[in-house]
Design a protein around this motif. Structure first.
Motif, mmCIF file in Angstrom:
data_model
loop_
_atom_site.group_PDB
_atom_site.id
_atom_site.type_symbol
_atom_site.label_atom_id
_atom_site.label_comp_id
_atom_site.label_asym_id
_atom_site.label_seq_id
_atom_site.Cartn_x
_atom_site.Cartn_y
_atom_site.Cartn_z
ATOM 1 N N SER A 1 0.836 -1.194 0.000
ATOM 2 C CA SER A 1 0.000 0.000 0.000
ATOM 3 C C SER A 1 0.873 1.245 0.000
ATOM 4 C CB SER A 1 -0.916 0.023 1.235
ATOM 5 O OG SER A 1 -1.614 1.252 1.313
ATOM 6 N N PRO A 2 1.142 1.809 -1.181
ATOM 7 C CA PRO A 2 1.941 3.038 -1.225
ATOM 8 C C PRO A 2 1.377 4.149 -0.350
ATOM 9 C CG PRO A 2 1.751 2.112 -3.420
ATOM 10 C CD PRO A 2 0.842 1.307 -2.530
ATOM 11 N N GLU A 3 0.073 4.256 -0.286
ATOM 12 C CA GLU A 3 -0.548 5.302 0.527
ATOM 13 C C GLU A 3 -0.215 5.124 2.000
ATOM 14 O OE1 GLU A 3 -5.090 6.091 1.473
ATOM 15 O OE2 GLU A 3 -4.588 6.874 -0.523
ATOM 16 N N GLN A 4 -0.363 3.896 2.514
ATOM 17 C CA GLN A 4 -0.057 3.639 3.918
ATOM 18 C C GLN A 4 1.439 3.756 4.187
ATOM 19 O OE1 GLN A 4 -2.359 3.176 6.474
ATOM 20 N NE2 GLN A 4 -0.485 3.550 7.657
ATOM 21 N N LEU A 5 2.251 3.325 3.231
ATOM 22 C CA LEU A 5 3.705 3.422 3.391
ATOM 23 C C LEU A 5 4.136 4.871 3.599
ATOM 24 C CD1 LEU A 5 6.612 2.275 3.221
ATOM 25 C CD2 LEU A 5 6.454 2.562 0.745
ATOM 26 N N LEU A 6 3.623 5.795 2.775
ATOM 27 C CA LEU A 6 4.027 7.193 2.928
ATOM 28 C C LEU A 6 3.436 7.813 4.191
ATOM 29 C CD1 LEU A 6 4.186 8.658 -0.684
ATOM 30 C CD2 LEU A 6 5.858 7.344 0.621
ATOM 31 N N ILE B 1 5.919 6.690 6.740
ATOM 32 C CA ILE B 1 7.164 7.454 6.606
ATOM 33 C C ILE B 1 7.005 8.833 7.231
ATOM 34 C CG2 ILE B 1 8.564 8.689 4.888
ATOM 35 C CD1 ILE B 1 8.521 6.103 3.221
ATOM 36 N N SER B 2 5.866 9.477 6.973
ATOM 37 C CA SER B 2 5.593 10.777 7.585
ATOM 38 C C SER B 2 5.563 10.670 9.109
ATOM 39 C CB SER B 2 4.262 11.317 7.062
ATOM 40 O OG SER B 2 3.963 12.565 7.642
ATOM 41 N N HIS B 3 5.044 9.553 9.596
ATOM 42 C CA HIS B 3 4.890 9.337 11.035
ATOM 43 C C HIS B 3 6.247 9.180 11.728
ATOM 44 C CE1 HIS B 3 2.614 8.224 14.603
ATOM 45 N NE2 HIS B 3 3.326 7.114 14.734
ATOM 46 N N ILE B 4 7.195 8.496 11.084
ATOM 47 C CA ILE B 4 8.467 8.221 11.756
ATOM 48 C C ILE B 4 9.523 9.298 11.506
ATOM 49 C CG2 ILE B 4 8.026 5.740 11.703
ATOM 50 C CD1 ILE B 4 10.210 5.530 9.519
ATOM 51 N N GLN C 1 2.387 10.587 -5.951
ATOM 52 C CA GLN C 1 2.283 11.998 -5.582
ATOM 53 C C GLN C 1 1.038 12.256 -4.744
ATOM 54 O OE1 GLN C 1 2.566 13.566 -9.589
ATOM 55 N NE2 GLN C 1 4.667 14.289 -9.249
ATOM 56 N N ALA C 2 -0.070 11.611 -5.108
ATOM 57 C CA ALA C 2 -1.305 11.759 -4.323
ATOM 58 C C ALA C 2 -1.131 11.176 -2.927
ATOM 59 C CB ALA C 2 -2.464 11.083 -5.054
ATOM 60 N N ALA C 3 -0.426 10.050 -2.841
ATOM 61 C CA ALA C 3 -0.167 9.434 -1.540
ATOM 62 C C ALA C 3 0.691 10.344 -0.666
ATOM 63 C CB ALA C 3 0.508 8.078 -1.727
ATOM 64 N N ALA C 4 1.681 11.004 -1.273
ATOM 65 C CA ALA C 4 2.528 11.939 -0.519
ATOM 66 C C ALA C 4 1.711 13.103 0.006
ATOM 67 C CB ALA C 4 3.667 12.432 -1.404
ATOM 68 N N ALA C 5 0.841 13.648 -0.839
ATOM 69 C CA ALA C 5 -0.001 14.778 -0.418
ATOM 70 C C ALA C 5 -0.914 14.364 0.723
ATOM 71 C CB ALA C 5 -0.816 15.283 -1.602
ATOM 72 N N LYS C 6 -1.501 13.173 0.630
ATOM 73 C CA LYS C 6 -2.399 12.698 1.690
ATOM 74 C C LYS C 6 -1.651 12.502 3.003
ATOM 75 C CE LYS C 6 -6.122 9.436 2.567
ATOM 76 N NZ LYS C 6 -6.969 8.346 2.009
#
Length: 264
Positions: free
Chosen positions: A125-130, A133-136, A179-184
């Motif tokens: 899940s690229p969305e969950q992965l990013l 990443i934002s979390h850590i 890119q959408a996953a990064a923005a989210k």
């Protein structure tokens, strides 16, 4: 996505990975060049993580950038090989884990930099992965992630589909989706894109270039009896003809890559 199967495939390839990973090394060199030019200030950070570190080719370049570098890979044989080639470097730690479980490995706001090259396309899940990443990442943390994206291997996928085996080629996530996953995830995102072409003398050599680095077990050779789902000679011939027609008679693979440069 069967992560245990992926770990087994890459683990089996560890000992001979570097011998076959020519285009992967070119992409890694490109990734490190872009990272150094774009983001590295010259100051040591506390913790840098290499996601999908493989045989550790990047570690000698990453080690001088941080007090501690953590090499994360899902395949223990890859980490064993990486440790053996970098045993003189004292600030590297090795962690066998799935990068889709980052929040189980790292505490919130605990990682200053993240690097990855040619691994994260295997995320479930690229969305969950990013999000993770934002979390850590620390508040001023950065990530440089080089990822194989669509339309990589499109001709090969079509060739396999012509014999009813379209599933044999991974369906890569698009740049727009990343890119959408990064923005989210609330990450600022800049991107560098490039295409790397790897050419081969024949169809089988091209197929085995994928299998030999552990990226696929869908390359079945009718002249090799120890394969789980054997292609017939006719299927192989038909797939080869379809690929040649789609790719202007050339036996080559197109690696479309993006380096996402992310910050919080």
């Amino acid at each position: 996505m069967d992560k245990l199967h992926i770990a087994e495939c890459f683990g089996a390839a560890a000992a001979h990975y570097d011998e076959h990973a020519h285009v992967q090394q070119r992409i890694l060199d490109w990734s490190l060049r872009n990272m150094n030019v774009a983001n590295v200030s010259g100051d040591l950070v506390a913790k840098l993580v290499d996601l999908g570190s493989g045989t550790g080719s990047a570690l000698t370049m990453l080690a001088p950038l941080a007090e501690t570098v953590v090499a994360v890979d899902i395949a223990q044989p890859m980490l064993d090989y990486a440790q053996s080639r970098n045993n003189a470097v004292t600030n590297i730690q090795y962690q066998c884990a799935d990068f889709d479980d980052l929040t189980k490995i790292f505490a919130p706001n605990s990682v200053d930099r993240i690097f990855s090259s040619m691994a994260l396309q295997w995320s479930s899940s690229p969305e969950q992965l990013l999000m993770d990443i934002s979390h850590i990442l620390t508040v001023d943390g950065r990530a440089d992630l080089t990822i194989l994206i669509a339309p990589s291997f499109a001709c090969l996928r079509q060739a396999w589909a012509s014999i009813g085996r379209g599933h044999a080629v991974h369906s890569f996530t698009s740049l727009a989706q990343w890119q959408a996953a990064a923005a989210k995830a609330g990450l600022t995102c800049h991107s560098n894109i490039d295409v790397f072409i790897d050419a081969y003398p024949d169809f089988l050599s091209m197929l085995h270039s994928i299998k030999d680095v552990g990226a696929s077990t869908a390359v079945d050779d009718p002249d090799s009896p120890n394969t789980a789902t054997l292609l017939t000679k006719r299927q192989l011939r038909d797939a080869r003809s379809a690929f040649s027609a789609l790719n202007q008679g050339q036996f080559s693979l197109d690696y479309h890559v993006v380096q996402l440069q992310l910050s919080r």
